[in-house]
Enzyme design. Structure first.
Site, PDB file in Angstrom:
ATOM      1  N   CYS A   1       1.156  -0.754   0.054  1.00 16.73           N
ATOM      2  CA  CYS A   1       0.145  -0.094   0.376  1.00 16.73           C
ATOM      3  C   CYS A   1       0.980   1.027   0.282  1.00 16.73           C
ATOM      4  O   CYS A   1       1.631   1.550   1.134  1.00 16.73           O
ATOM      5  CB  CYS A   1      -1.115  -0.010   1.351  1.00 16.73           C
ATOM      6  SG  CYS A   1      -1.932   1.696   1.222  1.00 16.73           S
TER       7      CYS A   1
ATOM      8  N   CYS B   1       0.422   3.536   3.429  1.00 14.31           N
ATOM      9  CA  CYS B   1       1.224   2.754   4.300  1.00 14.31           C
ATOM     10  C   CYS B   1       2.709   2.659   4.528  1.00 14.31           C
ATOM     11  O   CYS B   1       3.329   3.244   5.151  1.00 14.31           O
ATOM     12  CB  CYS B   1       1.100   1.400   4.510  1.00 14.31           C
ATOM     13  SG  CYS B   1      -0.801   1.058   5.253  1.00 14.31           S
TER      14      CYS B   1
ATOM     15  N   HIS C   1      -4.512   0.669   8.375  1.00 14.61           N
ATOM     16  CA  HIS C   1      -5.188   0.357   7.093  1.00 14.61           C
ATOM     17  C   HIS C   1      -6.516  -0.128   7.057  1.00 14.61           C
ATOM     18  O   HIS C   1      -6.174  -0.878   7.741  1.00 14.61           O
ATOM     19  CB  HIS C   1      -3.753  -0.317   6.277  1.00 14.61           C
ATOM     20  CG  HIS C   1      -4.327  -0.948   5.188  1.00 14.61           C
ATOM     21  ND1 HIS C   1      -3.819  -0.125   3.880  1.00 14.61           N
ATOM     22  CD2 HIS C   1      -5.347  -1.695   4.434  1.00 14.61           C
ATOM     23  CE1 HIS C   1      -4.024  -0.399   2.697  1.00 14.61           C
ATOM     24  NE2 HIS C   1      -6.062  -1.453   2.984  1.00 14.61           N
TER      25      HIS C   1
ATOM     26  N   ASN D   1     -12.418  10.304  -1.702  1.00 12.49           N
ATOM     27  CA  ASN D   1     -12.950   9.516  -3.316  1.00 12.49           C
ATOM     28  C   ASN D   1     -13.607   7.996  -2.019  1.00 12.49           C
ATOM     29  O   ASN D   1     -12.006   7.384  -1.506  1.00 12.49           O
ATOM     30  CB  ASN D   1     -12.096   9.289  -3.562  1.00 12.49           C
ATOM     31  CG  ASN D   1     -12.479  10.746  -4.798  1.00 12.49           C
ATOM     32  OD1 ASN D   1     -13.229  11.718  -4.616  1.00 12.49           O
ATOM     33  ND2 ASN D   1     -10.842  11.609  -5.060  1.00 12.49           N
TER      34      ASN D   1
ATOM     35  N   GLY E   1     -13.434   7.368  -8.208  1.00 13.47           N
ATOM     36  CA  GLY E   1     -12.435   7.255  -8.735  1.00 13.47           C
ATOM     37  C   GLY E   1     -11.230   7.312  -7.695  1.00 13.47           C
ATOM     38  O   GLY E   1     -10.546   7.919  -7.921  1.00 13.47           O
TER      39      GLY E   1
ATOM     40  N   HIS F   1      -5.984   3.201   0.738  1.00  8.64           N
ATOM     41  CA  HIS F   1      -6.064   3.035   1.790  1.00  8.64           C
ATOM     42  C   HIS F   1      -7.053   4.823   2.147  1.00  8.64           C
ATOM     43  O   HIS F   1      -6.978   5.856   1.709  1.00  8.64           O
ATOM     44  CB  HIS F   1      -4.579   4.092   2.296  1.00  8.64           C
ATOM     45  CG  HIS F   1      -4.092   3.652   3.909  1.00  8.64           C
ATOM     46  ND1 HIS F   1      -3.059   2.958   4.781  1.00  8.64           N
ATOM     47  CD2 HIS F   1      -4.233   4.713   4.177  1.00  8.64           C
ATOM     48  CE1 HIS F   1      -3.322   3.300   6.039  1.00  8.64           C
ATOM     49  NE2 HIS F   1      -4.128   4.926   5.828  1.00  8.64           N
TER      50      HIS F   1
ATOM     51  N   HIS G   1      -8.483   7.980   2.996  1.00  6.07           N
ATOM     52  CA  HIS G   1      -8.159   9.404   3.267  1.00  6.07           C
ATOM     53  C   HIS G   1      -8.886  10.720   2.990  1.00  6.07           C
ATOM     54  O   HIS G   1      -9.478  10.600   1.947  1.00  6.07           O
ATOM     55  CB  HIS G   1      -6.678   9.403   2.108  1.00  6.07           C
ATOM     56  CG  HIS G   1      -6.845   8.975   0.430  1.00  6.07           C
ATOM     57  ND1 HIS G   1      -7.179   7.791   0.023  1.00  6.07           N
ATOM     58  CD2 HIS G   1      -7.450   9.693  -0.525  1.00  6.07           C
ATOM     59  CE1 HIS G   1      -7.193   7.751  -1.666  1.00  6.07           C
ATOM     60  NE2 HIS G   1      -7.593   9.010  -1.409  1.00  6.07           N
TER      61      HIS G   1
HETATM   62  P1  5GP Z   1      -8.065   9.474  -5.058  1.00  7.08           P
HETATM   63  O1  5GP Z   1      -8.458   9.768  -5.933  1.00  7.08           O
HETATM   64  O2  5GP Z   1      -7.624   8.042  -3.975  1.00  7.08           O
HETATM   65  O3  5GP Z   1      -8.636   9.804  -3.876  1.00  7.08           O
HETATM   66  O4  5GP Z   1      -6.461  10.800  -3.897  1.00  7.08           O
HETATM   67  C1  5GP Z   1      -5.135  10.001  -3.897  1.00  7.08           C
HETATM   68  C2  5GP Z   1      -4.544  11.151  -4.104  1.00  7.08           C
HETATM   69  O5  5GP Z   1      -2.882  10.673  -3.183  1.00  7.08           O
HETATM   70  C3  5GP Z   1      -4.532  11.918  -5.534  1.00  7.08           C
HETATM   71  O6  5GP Z   1      -4.715  13.383  -4.934  1.00  7.08           O
HETATM   72  C4  5GP Z   1      -2.619  11.650  -5.757  1.00  7.08           C
HETATM   73  O7  5GP Z   1      -2.236  12.744  -6.320  1.00  7.08           O
HETATM   74  C5  5GP Z   1      -2.217  11.078  -4.437  1.00  7.08           C
HETATM   75  N1  5GP Z   1      -0.503  10.817  -4.347  1.00  7.08           N
HETATM   76  C6  5GP Z   1      -0.630   9.708  -5.687  1.00  7.08           C
HETATM   77  N2  5GP Z   1       0.238   9.122  -4.566  1.00  7.08           N
HETATM   78  C7  5GP Z   1       1.292   9.863  -4.166  1.00  7.08           C
HETATM   79  C8  5GP Z   1       2.557  10.574  -3.195  1.00  7.08           C
HETATM   80  O8  5GP Z   1       3.739   9.275  -3.954  1.00  7.08           O
HETATM   81  N3  5GP Z   1       2.844  11.114  -2.981  1.00  7.08           N
HETATM   82  C9  5GP Z   1       1.727  11.955  -2.380  1.00  7.08           C
HETATM   83  N4  5GP Z   1       1.728  13.068  -1.277  1.00  7.08           N
HETATM   84  N5  5GP Z   1       0.200  11.822  -2.974  1.00  7.08           N
HETATM   85  C10 5GP Z   1       0.162  11.079  -3.654  1.00  7.08           C
HETATM   86 ZN    ZN Z   2      -2.203   1.744   3.648  1.00  6.43          ZN
END
Ligand code: 5GP
Ligand code: ZN
Length: 113
Positions: A4, A7, A46, A86, A92, A97, A99
């Site tokens: 993950c 993680c 997690h 999300n 999307g 994990h 957030h």
């Molecule tokens: P989701 O699309 O799952 O709601 O949000 C995932 C978020 O994680 C995205 O806004 C993306 O830019 C961010 N993200 C993906 N990989 C990384 C990373 O390695 N570091 C950081 N700081 N953010 C990340």
């Molecule tokens: Zn995780």
């Protein structure tokens, strides 16, 4: 959860630009910000998504919600913010994990999705 991404960020094997950290949560700047301030807040436990929140782990979510106003201030937000999580395919979700996105630092477009 060795596979993950978040993680790994918690473990420090992938670096992040931290805003706040304690025993229960980590807040860090999104790597691809969609607003002048875009912070992610994650539980250290997690939990794959909002669908994974249960009576046993919801305490971690409550602690995050208690801290979010302070984290928003620490990130420089002074005039309001939007909180987004999300969950699943249609929303999307790309990182599985749980957030919470805190976005702000500008007048955000008014919408419900
Ligand atoms: P989701 O699309 O799952 O709601 O949000 C995932 C978020 O994680 C995205 O806004 C993306 O830019 C961010 N993200 C993906 N990989 C990384 C990373 O390695 N570091 C950081 N700081 N953010 C990340
Ligand atoms: Zn995780």
């Amino acid at each position: 959860m060795t596979d993950c991404l978040f993680c790994k960020i918690i473990a420090g094997t992938i670096p992040s630009n931290k805003v706040y950290e304690d025993d229960d949560m980590l807040a860090f700047h999104d790597i691809n910000p969609e607003a002048p301030v875009h912070v992610l807040v994650i539980p250290k436990a997690h939990i794959p998504s909002m669908d994974g929140v249960t009576a046993e782990n919801s305490c971690a979510v409550a602690k995050i919600f208690e801290k979010i106003p302070e984290i928003a201030k620490m990130a420089g937000i002074t005039n309001g913010y939007r909180l987004i999580s999300n969950c699943g395919e249609d929303a999307g979700q790309t990182v599985h994990h749980l957030h919470f996105h805190i976005v702000g630092g500008t007048k955000l477009p008014v919408h419900i999705v």
